[in-house]
Design a protein around this motif. Structure first.
Motif, PDB file in Angstrom:
ATOM      1  N   GLY C  62      38.916  36.803  34.594  1.00 11.49           N
ATOM      2  CA  GLY C  62      39.090  38.220  34.887  1.00 11.49           C
ATOM      3  C   GLY C  62      39.953  38.481  36.118  1.00 11.49           C
ATOM      4  O   GLY C  62      40.548  37.572  36.706  1.00 11.49           O
ATOM      5  N   THR C  63      40.026  39.782  36.478  1.00  9.17           N
ATOM      6  CA  THR C  63      40.799  40.192  37.657  1.00  9.17           C
ATOM      7  C   THR C  63      39.942  41.111  38.518  1.00  9.17           C
ATOM      8  O   THR C  63      38.955  41.667  38.056  1.00  9.17           O
ATOM      9  N   ASP C  64      40.342  41.268  39.770  1.00  5.64           N
ATOM     10  CA  ASP C  64      39.549  42.099  40.683  1.00  5.64           C
ATOM     11  C   ASP C  64      40.097  43.526  40.757  1.00  5.64           C
ATOM     12  O   ASP C  64      40.934  43.921  39.938  1.00  5.64           O
ATOM     13  N   ASN C  65      39.651  44.285  41.743  1.00  4.08           N
ATOM     14  CA  ASN C  65      39.998  45.711  41.779  1.00  4.08           C
ATOM     15  C   ASN C  65      41.474  45.963  42.034  1.00  4.08           C
ATOM     16  O   ASN C  65      41.966  47.057  41.805  1.00  4.08           O
ATOM     17  N   LEU C  66      42.199  44.967  42.568  1.00  2.41           N
ATOM     18  CA  LEU C  66      43.631  45.148  42.749  1.00  2.41           C
ATOM     19  C   LEU C  66      44.419  44.374  41.690  1.00  2.41           C
ATOM     20  O   LEU C  66      45.619  44.172  41.828  1.00  2.41           O
ATOM     21  N   GLY C  67      43.737  43.907  40.649  1.00  2.00           N
ATOM     22  CA  GLY C  67      44.442  43.191  39.597  1.00  2.00           C
ATOM     23  C   GLY C  67      44.864  41.785  39.991  1.00  2.00           C
ATOM     24  O   GLY C  67      45.865  41.275  39.509  1.00  2.00           O
ATOM     25  N   ASP C  69      44.248  37.710  40.007  1.00  2.00           N
ATOM     26  CA  ASP C  69      43.670  36.777  39.054  1.00  2.00           C
ATOM     27  C   ASP C  69      42.533  35.982  39.713  1.00  2.00           C
ATOM     28  O   ASP C  69      42.770  35.222  40.654  1.00  2.00           O
ATOM     29  N   VAL C  70      41.320  36.139  39.188  1.00  2.00           N
ATOM     30  CA  VAL C  70      40.165  35.455  39.779  1.00  2.00           C
ATOM     31  C   VAL C  70      40.283  33.939  39.611  1.00  2.00           C
ATOM     32  O   VAL C  70      39.905  33.173  40.499  1.00  2.00           O
ATOM     33  N   THR C  71      40.829  33.508  38.462  1.00  2.00           N
ATOM     34  CA  THR C  71      40.955  32.065  38.235  1.00  2.00           C
ATOM     35  C   THR C  71      41.872  31.437  39.284  1.00  2.00           C
ATOM     36  O   THR C  71      41.536  30.406  39.881  1.00  2.00           O
TER      37      THR C  71
END
Lengths: 536, 326, 279
Positions: C62-67, C69-71
């Motif tokens: 997924g991604t966080d609030n600013l887009g 990349d969590v990975t």
């Protein structure tokens, strides 16, 4: 800056509702009028814990939020900003604008049983002039307060002060008992922590780090009020824990965005909670990027314009403020309807244009694609500023400006920006106050470039024409002409952008649906809550 | 026994004086290296200031004096047992600290006693079945709790027990304005205590379990235990009477150290649960540049650590008569 | 010494050791390959904000609030978190070993002085002390790492001192003295190697708690926003801990696993070194 400062003139919040595009903004309190209910305990959340309870010399946010329950002002302000008699019943202004006479309410008693008189008002106003952080500006033209009788005061001024009538709410100009404060050191008077006022609630106890208790004032001048028996004030330092306390019903009300914007959507789904966006017209907040004009890069107008073109305000609004507000166009908040004008120059989001401007400014990219490197200091309050900083860093990287974020605490930030001036650019929140002369002028007036003083003219902006407009507006008696002066001011600043205003923030109150009449005035739950009541 | 311990007591006190002096001097000057002062913070929180109000605040708090004068003022205050005045709260530091001390002690004692009970029990079981699957299973579970970041564990406890199940309050230390007294009040406070104490103790259970296990196994290897085994005493009795009792010495030593350190160290737990204790007070004092309060807490906690060291010595004399008082 | 081989065999027979080794290897692999799989800035805004794990195969976590990349974040975060753990442990070991070794070896007033210093630092609540240091010198990767090392050395100093006092009277030390070896050589080449086993076990605890401590600092808002550690990711995700919980759960789980693995390794080493305490 930031927290909770008042401001006049507020339009209906409908435009914000549309901007946020969400049903959660509909105030649930706008239901059919019900009969108020006597009794009950209101649990009021504030954060951080206040430093005192009388905003005479100390106007920290929680202090200002709570004090009016106990200590009142001369006037309140209805949601449409019409005056609402409190300790003053009426006023008259002399034609030259230099003599302001108030008729005071009779039969009012302090919580210790002493009668309230004009001597208290005269003492309070003169004390505000010397001790209050904003009072020095508000009452700068006040020379003397005469007490012609026990219930009449006459303010003698050396020049007109058209903004003064906007600053009389209890949270901004508290009226305190002369017999308690006279002859004492105002800042250290022990009653700052155990106030004696005329308000609907009496101070009972303050357990530091945990709570305060205010009890109903049985002898309140507005007979039959307040409806509540008691207010318990709780302090919860952790943001996630605050959200949970609302969710589980452990607290009933909290204001000034008591929880992160990111949690609002979820809490709006909780059937026992309501979200209220009215009641912040007295002090709307603008989020802004403030440049240090002494920095060789940001001194160049092209560089500031490039930043304006590179930063997409819409992304900040949606991803950091979750749609709570509008994109700002200039130094005055949209909520200040009587002074605001949208008719100003805008630097639209256009990274290509930003690159061109930077090339023109003689700042080409090096081998790594970097034109120059700067530091960015987000205001250390909440997480919105650091999040904004993270976005700004990424956005400016696209146009070749390398940004390093600096995390620091408040004291370090204040010293760095205002005393040492060891900064390149910051993002912060500026509060507009009851009137642009009091709340906006300080950031743009060259004579308010005062190193060491927080929330002064931090960008070191100096424009003689802007100075002239601001100084004229200080004393202009004709409202229409005064508005025109502020419109001209906004047009110049929007072109110069010493400060790039980004978001006109919508602040909110969260409340239990059982709490009624909590927002009746322009300062919402900052007001005295005499008419608030709980249904079961 | 008390006569035997008196000289130890006096010697420990004398020995601790330089430690306390180091702490006062070092911390005073360290804290004053921080950029900005209490006047900056007060002005920042007020949202407005003028040069005059800033100067007035500094003069009121004595921040306009040269640093050395401030230090001498502080030390001369200390000698009169005056810890100074809190810039943030506007009241004497001692009052601020004493307000919070009972809450902190309640939380610490509960958490540590709980952690000791569970940890010793787990360690006892592990030692009895050393090398078995049970040993390894308990060890991994205890280590798992030890490895959870404390704030994460605390928030999850709140989500489960306060939000989902609605059994326990999420924050605070008692129902404000609670009218009952005696047992009713104790029960009310207990409900508020459960989650923060549990959250705080999770970290320590693993430490005590491992320590108990290790020291029990060590005691098992000693001659007098072997003798007891050879004499055919029942294993349960050996384990409890001889082994566990002596194995508790290192465990309680470590717990004593933890107690002293926890006094200012339960910052995360107190912050998440809005527990009005010294940890959250100290944390806020750092940011408010309220150094009188911070110095007071550091001083108090070092005095407490010293007191606890003496107390654990006494406890050891009781647990293991062979421990010499040196 | 011949016991080393047996200790190694004991270590390798311990399932905990294997579990710990496996997880550590995976984390090290993540750290090593971060630049390979995710070149470029892990804090870059690359996609729509709040993509849930699995929602878009290109962004498996997924991604966080600013887009962001969590990975990519957790891969690069592995580097930073391990770096903080290892470097702050190294600082802590250096100071602790020096203070403990010098005090324990020389004894006398040197020992007295150093013991007093150690006690003074130890009586201060270490996490509070760390917060003070980081707040004063500002939260950057360097100050956080250094700060963790500076507040945690007393444990090591006490341990090393005890070992040195035990060992300094032993035959091999007396022999080295009679041969006229300089002090530093006796300290570092003769005694220290013999004091290593308990030190190694303690090191694992220090590495683990350094990683936890950094995450707690980030939780309290004292992280370095310019580098992405797991702690920082949790700090960023905590505001949405109830809605987008994966943002703090993913790095949180990685911290738990890593700390658990380090501790399991430490415990296995301990059991291997002290067989009578194990099976």
């Amino acid at each position: 800056m930031v927290l909770r400062m008042p401001s006049l003139s507020r339009r209906a919040f409908g435009a914000f509702g549309a901007a946020a595009g969400s049903a959660l903004l509909l105030p649930r309190s706008l239901r059919a009028q019900e009969e108020p209910v006597r009794g009950g305990t209101l649990r009021f959340l504030v954060d951080p814990e206040p430093t005192g309870l009388v905003p005479l010399s100390d106007t920290t946010g929680a202090n200002v939020m709570l004090s009016c329950k106990i200590t009142e002002g001369l006037y309140g302000y209805n949601l449409d900003f019409s005056l609402r008699p409190q300790l003053a019943l009426s006023h008259t202004l002399s034609p030259d604008g230099k003599e302001l006479t108030f008729k005071l309410r009779e039969g009012v008693k302090w919580h210790d049983g002493q009668p309230f008189t004009s001597a208290d008002v005269a003492f309070s106003l003169m004390t505000l002039k010397t001790s209050h952080p904003r009072g020095r500006a508000t009452y700068a033209n006040l020379e003397e307060v005469q007490t012609s009788d026990a219930h009449t005061v006459v303010l003698k001024m050396k020049a007109p002060a058209p903004y003064l009538l906007n600053a009389l709410a209890g949270q901004e100009s508290p009226i305190v008992p002369k017999h308690i404060y006279d002859g004492s050191d105002i800042a250290t008077n022990p009653h700052n922590h155990a106030p004696i006022g005329t308000g609907p609630f009496k101070f009972k106890e303050w357990q530091r780090g945990s709570h305060m208790i205010f009890e109903r004032n049985e002898e309140y001048w507005d007979a039959g009020k307040p409806y509540l028996d008691r207010i318990i004030v709780r302090f919860i330092p952790d943001a996630a824990a605050r959200s949970i306390a609302f969710e589980t019903g452990e607290v009933d009300v909290g204001g000034d965005y008591p929880i992160p914007y990111s949690d609002l959507e979820r809490l709006s789904q909780v059937p026992t909670l309501g979200i209220e966006t009215r009641g912040y017209g007295y002090g709307p907040n603008i989020s802004a990027i403030e440049f240090n004009l002494d920095n060789p890069y940001f001194a160049k107008p092209e560089v500031r314009q490039a930043v304006a073109h590179a930063v997409n305000k819409e992304i900040l609004l949606q991803n950091v403020y979750y749609g709570f507000g509008e994109v700002a166009t200039g130094p005055i908040h949209q909520a200040h309807t009587q002074f605001y004008t949208p008719d100003v120059h805008q630097y639209e989001f256009d990274p290509e244009r930003a690159n061109q401007l930077l090339d023109q400014a003689g700042l080409p990219r090096n081998g790594d694609g970097v034109r120059f490197a700067v530091s960015h200091d987000p205001l250390p309050i909440g997480n919105q500023h650091i999040q904004s900083g993270e976005y700004i860093r990424q956005a400016l990287a696209q146009v070749g400006i390398q940004v390093t974020l600096r995390n620091q605490d408040m004291a370090t930030y204040i010293k760095r920006v205002y005393a040492d001036r060891d900064f390149d650019f910051v993002n912060n929140t500026m509060t507009n106050s009851p009137d642009p002369t009091l709340g906006v002028q300080r950031f743009y007036w060259s004579k308010n470039f005062k190193p060491g003083v927080p929330f002064s003219n931090g960008s070191h902006y100096s424009n003689p024409e802007v100075d002239r407009l601001l100084e004229a507006a200080q004393i202009e008696q004709d409202p229409a002409k005064r508005v025109q002066l502020f419109h001209d001011f906004q047009k110049i600043v929007a072109v110069d952008i010493p400060t790039l205003n980004t978001i006109a923030i919508q602040t909110f109150t969260i409340h239990s649906v059982n709490l009624k009449n909590h927002t009746l005035t322009a300062d919402g739950i900052h007001a005295n809550l005499a008419e608030a009541y709980l249904v079961s | 026994m008390s006569l035997r311990l008196l000289p130890v007591f006096v010697r420990a006190l004398v020995r601790s004086l330089p430690t306390v002096a180091i702490i006062v001097v070092f911390n005073f000057f360290l804290l004053n290296m921080a950029p900005g002062d209490a006047a900056d913070v007060l002005a920042a929180e007020s949202g407005a200031a003028t040069a005059e109000t800033m100067a007035a605040t500094r003069a009121r708090l004595g921040l306009d004096l040269p640093l050395l004068d401030q230090f001498l003022n502080y030390v001369s205050g200390l000698l009169r047992l005056d810890l100074g005045f809190s810039a943030k709260f506007g009241v004497p530091v001692l009052e601020v600290i004493l307000d919070r001390l009972p809450n902190t002690l309640l939380l610490m004692v509960t958490a540590l006693v709980f952690a000791l009970l569970v940890g010793i029990l787990a360690g006892f079981l592990m030692a009895l079945r050393a090398g078995s699957l049970l040993d390894r299973a308990i060890s991994v579970v205890a280590l798992f709790f030890y490895s959870i970041p404390s704030f994460w564990g605390a928030l999850m406890l709140i989500v489960i027990f306060s939000v989902q199940l609605g059994w326990l309050p999420s924050s605070g230390y008692q129902t404000i304005g609670f009218e009952g007294s005696g047992l009713e009040l104790a029960l009310d406070m207990a409900r508020y205590l459960v989650l923060p104490a549990l959250s705080l103790s999770l970290f320590f259970i693993a430490i005590y379990a491992r320590l108990t296990r290790a020291s029990m196994l060590e005691v098992y290897g000693q001659d007098y235990v072997r003798t007891a085994v050879a004499k055919g005493l029942p294993p349960g009795r050996i384990a409890l009477r001889h082994v566990l009792r002596n194995a508790l010495v290192p465990v309680t030593t470590v717990a004593g150290i933890h107690f002293g350190i926890l006094l200012g160290g339960a910052i995360v737990t107190e912050t998440v649960f809005a527990w009005p204790g010294l940890g959250s007070l100290a944390f806020q004092a750092v940011f408010a540049r309220d150094f009188a309060v911070l110095l007071g807490i550091l001083l108090l906690s070092s005095v407490l650590v010293i007191a606890i060291n003496i107390a654990t010595d006494l406890l050891h004399a009781w647990l293991d008569p062979r421990v010499e008082v040196s | 010494m011949g016991t080393d081989g047996r200790a190694l065999r004991r270590f390798l027979r311990n399932p905990s050791a294997w579990l710990g080794l496996l997880v550590m290897a995976a984390v090290l692999l993540m750290a090593a390959t971060a630049g390979l799989f995710y070149p470029g800035d892990p804090q870059g805004m690359v996609a729509k904000p709040y993509l849930w794990p699995g929602q878009d195969p290109a962004f498996p976590l997924g991604t966080d609030n600013l887009g962001r990349d969590v990975t990519a974040g957790v891969f690069h975060g592995a580097r930073v978190s391990l770096w903080i753990g290892v470097v702050s442990a190294a600082i802590c070991l250096t100071i602790g070993t020096l203070v403990g070794a010098i005090g324990g070896y020389f004894g006398g007033w040197t020992d007295d002085l150093l013991t007093r210093l150690t006690e003074a630092v130890q009586t201060m609540p270490s996490f509070l002390f760390l917060i003070v240091l980081v707040a004063i010198f500002q939260p950057t990767l360097a100050t956080i790492t250094l700060g963790i090392g500076l507040v945690s050395w007393p444990t090591v100093a006490r341990l090393v001192r005890a070992e040195f006092r035990r060992l300094r009277g032993q035959d091999f030390v007396l022999a080295a003295r009679s041969l006229g070896f300089p002090h530093w050589r006796i300290i570092f080449q003769e005694i220290l190697p013999n004091a290593l086993p308990p030190l190694i076990v303690t090191t694992s605890v220090i590495v683990a708690s350094a990683i936890l401590t950094e995450s707690a600092l980030a939780f309290l808002g004292l992280g370095d926003p310019n580098v992405l550690s797991w702690g920082m990711m949790i700090g960023n995700g905590r505001a949405v801990i109830r809605t987008a919980w994966y943002l703090s759960a993913v790095p949180g789980a990685l911290i738990v696993l890593t700390v658990l693995a380090v501790n399991l390794l430490g415990e296995a080493l301990n059991d291997a070194a002290n067989p009578r305490l194990g099976n």
